[in-house]
Motif scaffolding. Structure first.
Motif, PDB file in Angstrom:
ATOM      1  N   GLY A  59       0.771  -1.239   0.000  1.00  0.00           N
ATOM      2  CA  GLY A  59       0.000   0.000   0.000  1.00  0.00           C
ATOM      3  C   GLY A  59       0.797   1.280   0.000  1.00  0.00           C
ATOM      4  O   GLY A  59       0.264   2.329   0.390  1.00  0.00           O
ATOM      5  N   LYS A  60       2.032   1.252  -0.452  1.00  0.00           N
ATOM      6  CA  LYS A  60       2.871   2.458  -0.406  1.00  0.00           C
ATOM      7  C   LYS A  60       2.300   3.571  -1.293  1.00  0.00           C
ATOM      8  O   LYS A  60       2.192   4.720  -0.871  1.00  0.00           O
ATOM      9  N   THR A  61       1.935   3.240  -2.545  1.00  0.00           N
ATOM     10  CA  THR A  61       1.422   4.253  -3.463  1.00  0.00           C
ATOM     11  C   THR A  61       0.090   4.804  -2.975  1.00  0.00           C
ATOM     12  O   THR A  61      -0.137   6.027  -2.997  1.00  0.00           O
ATOM     13  N   PRO A  77       2.922  12.145  -9.302  1.00  0.00           N
ATOM     14  CA  PRO A  77       3.581  10.838  -9.240  1.00  0.00           C
ATOM     15  C   PRO A  77       4.608  10.638 -10.343  1.00  0.00           C
ATOM     16  O   PRO A  77       4.390  11.023 -11.504  1.00  0.00           O
ATOM     17  N   LEU A  78       5.747  10.072  -9.985  1.00  0.00           N
ATOM     18  CA  LEU A  78       6.773   9.700 -10.951  1.00  0.00           C
ATOM     19  C   LEU A  78       7.327   8.328 -10.572  1.00  0.00           C
ATOM     20  O   LEU A  78       7.343   7.957  -9.395  1.00  0.00           O
ATOM     21  N   THR A 105       2.672  21.036  -3.176  1.00  0.00           N
ATOM     22  CA  THR A 105       2.877  19.894  -4.067  1.00  0.00           C
ATOM     23  C   THR A 105       3.499  18.737  -3.310  1.00  0.00           C
ATOM     24  O   THR A 105       4.494  18.911  -2.593  1.00  0.00           O
ATOM     25  N   LEU A 106       2.914  17.550  -3.488  1.00  0.00           N
ATOM     26  CA  LEU A 106       3.511  16.322  -2.964  1.00  0.00           C
ATOM     27  C   LEU A 106       4.065  15.544  -4.149  1.00  0.00           C
ATOM     28  O   LEU A 106       3.308  15.106  -5.021  1.00  0.00           O
ATOM     29  N   LEU A 107       5.366  15.404  -4.197  1.00  0.00           N
ATOM     30  CA  LEU A 107       6.026  14.629  -5.253  1.00  0.00           C
ATOM     31  C   LEU A 107       6.228  13.204  -4.760  1.00  0.00           C
ATOM     32  O   LEU A 107       6.937  12.975  -3.785  1.00  0.00           O
ATOM     33  N   PHE A 108       5.596  12.264  -5.449  1.00  0.00           N
ATOM     34  CA  PHE A 108       5.727  10.853  -5.092  1.00  0.00           C
ATOM     35  C   PHE A 108       6.650  10.172  -6.092  1.00  0.00           C
ATOM     36  O   PHE A 108       6.405  10.189  -7.299  1.00  0.00           O
ATOM     37  N   ILE A 109       7.738   9.579  -5.587  1.00  0.00           N
ATOM     38  CA  ILE A 109       8.699   8.865  -6.428  1.00  0.00           C
ATOM     39  C   ILE A 109       8.631   7.386  -6.085  1.00  0.00           C
ATOM     40  O   ILE A 109       9.041   6.966  -4.994  1.00  0.00           O
ATOM     41  N   ILE A 135       7.625  12.243  -1.101  1.00  0.00           N
ATOM     42  CA  ILE A 135       7.291  10.915  -0.589  1.00  0.00           C
ATOM     43  C   ILE A 135       7.955   9.907  -1.514  1.00  0.00           C
ATOM     44  O   ILE A 135       7.621   9.829  -2.703  1.00  0.00           O
ATOM     45  N   GLY A 136       8.914   9.194  -1.000  1.00  0.00           N
ATOM     46  CA  GLY A 136       9.606   8.181  -1.797  1.00  0.00           C
ATOM     47  C   GLY A 136       9.190   6.792  -1.347  1.00  0.00           C
ATOM     48  O   GLY A 136       9.062   6.536  -0.149  1.00  0.00           O
ATOM     49  N   ALA A 137       8.959   5.894  -2.297  1.00  0.00           N
ATOM     50  CA  ALA A 137       8.608   4.508  -1.986  1.00  0.00           C
ATOM     51  C   ALA A 137       9.731   3.597  -2.421  1.00  0.00           C
ATOM     52  O   ALA A 137      10.281   3.753  -3.524  1.00  0.00           O
ATOM     53  N   THR A 138      10.068   2.644  -1.570  1.00  0.00           N
ATOM     54  CA  THR A 138      11.163   1.732  -1.907  1.00  0.00           C
ATOM     55  C   THR A 138      10.940   0.375  -1.249  1.00  0.00           C
ATOM     56  O   THR A 138      10.386   0.291  -0.154  1.00  0.00           O
TER      57      THR A 138
END
Length: 439
Positions: A59-61, A77-78, A105-109, A135-138
């Protein structure tokens, strides 16, 4: 939102069931409790820069999207796989424009660990001045994959793989969405959850495959049983990459299970590694290391047993050779444990490095030349074989350095005998020293 030409039904089930509110997120209760970090963010309405670390399908995204909604921020989102510096520049420009009119702006990587150092560094000034919230997801350990400068500006939130309860909740939601129950027995339903291995998205994809089966594909006797289920859907391969964090997690679990004398748990982790594609030779090498570190002289045969299992694997190959390694796992788990030798090595290494310039005492130096004899090499050396009990008790440490006790054997296995020998020689050494003091 689906377009005018896209019906709700054509969207994948996992997308249709994507949580619309934070309280619909399953399996991450540690983040949403009374003192959970997400709860605190909701109360303040402020979202800091965050790294979301967790396995696939947890559920990260979704969580990133919902955090943007809570804070009323534009969601950009990117994917680090498909994006580059030019894409980032465009996002930064749009973020500047929003900021000038009071927007955020929330930038999601996604897969942020795939960005190189220069790309990660490019975020820093925009995170620092508040142009974007990152917000970075890994799926990888941030400590190893992300720059220290970036980590220092972000809070790391650890997401867990979904447990059985969370996966069942997703199945119930899928049945409500579809309007009918999954065509499986209770036992097959349990197997279905096990197949997902903690990945909610994968579970919903499996469920969608079952929901879409024509009636003729179901068992003549009613719902699908475990065997029919296995033939109908593809089993997920274990999440295991020999280069990522799971590799080190599983070898650590195997090592600690053996150290903890649990052969059953050790066999489980051993087979988890093999099922994930680990090289059995790597496992053999690590088992030998465990024999040296955690068993040592409590069972001197353990090391040889591991080497023999290693050689057996190399001669037999797969799959027969794995049995030899499995037997080594059992042997090590049940062997008496002692790290006395390992501890003695580390303590003696530390002292040796600290006193590396001290000469050995003159009486234990060889004197092959007259000059060496003249300056005292070998003078006073007592040949142990000619002494009472074959033991002189002389000092072998450097002159001026007090005697050290590095090796302290335990009362387990063969080291019980070694402990008696250590004590025996200590007693003789004291007796010999008392005689020398009298003379």
């Amino acid at each position: 939102m689906p377009s005018l030409f896209e019906s709700q039904v054509t969207r994948p089930l996992a997308d249709r069931l994507r949580p619309a509110k934070l309280d619909e997120v399953v399996g991450q209760g540690h983040l949403f409790g009374d003192d959970g970090p997400i709860t605190r963010m909701i109360k303040t309405g402020r979202v800091p820069s965050v790294i979301l670390w967790g396995p696939p399908g947890c559920g990260k995204t979704t969580l990133a999207r919902l955090m943007a909604d809570v804070a009323d921020m534009a969601f950009e989102p990117l994917s680090a796989i498909f994006s580059g510096v030019s894409d980032l520049r465009k996002v930064f420009e749009r973020a500047r424009g929003r900021r000038s009119t009071g927007g955020a702006t929330l930038l999601f990587i996604d897969e942020i660990h795939r960005f190189n150092k220069a790309q990660q560094d490019s975020f820093l000034p925009y995170v620092e001045d508040g142009t974007i919230t990152l917000i970075g997801a890994t799926t990888e350990n941030p400590s190893f994959e992300l720059n220290a400068a970036l980590l220092s500006r972000c809070q790391v939130l650890v997401l867990k793989r979904l447990d059985d309860q969370g996966l069942e909740e997703l199945l119930v939601r899928s049945e409500k969405e579809m309007g009918f129950d999954l065509p499986v027995t209770p036992e097959a339903r349990e197997t279905l959850r096990a197949m997902a291995d903690g990945d909610g998205r994968y579970l919903l994809n499996l469920a969608e495959e079952l929901f879409s089966m024509p009636p003729s594909d179901t068992s003549d006797d009613g719902p699908l049983g475990v065997a029919e289920l296995a033939r109908t859907v593809q089993k997920r391969m274990p999440i295991y990459d020999k280069g990522d964090d799971s590799h080190y997690n599983l070898i650590s679990a195997l090592h600690k299970s053996i150290r903890g004398s649990d052969p059953d748990a050790a066999l489980y982790w051993f087979n988890r590694m093999l099922a994930g594609g680990e090289d059995p030779k790597f496992v053999a090498r690590r088992l030998t290391r465990m024999a040296v570190e955690d068993i040592g002289l409590a069972d001197p045969q353990a090391q040889q047993f591991c080497i023999g299992a290693w050689e057996s694997y190399e001669r037999l190959g797969s799959p027969e050779g794995e049995l030899a390694l499995a037997q080594a796992v059992i042997y090590l788990a049940l062997a008496p444990k002692s790290n006395a030798g390992y501890s003695a090595y580390k303590k003696s290494l530390k002292i040796a490095r600290e006193t590396g310039s001290l000469m050995p005492p003159a009486h234990i130096l060889n004197a092959p030349t007259k000059l060496m004899k003249d300056i005292g090499y070998g003078t006073g050396y007592a040949y142990d074989h000619d002494q009472e009990d074959g033991f002189s008790g002389q000092n072998y440490f450097p002159e001026g350095m007090r005697r050290q006790n590095f090796y302290e054997p335990v009362e387990r296995g063969f080291e019980r005998d070694l402990k008696k020998r250590v004590e025996y020689f200590d007693r003789l050494r004291q007796e010999r020293q008392q005689k020398r003091d009298k003379n």
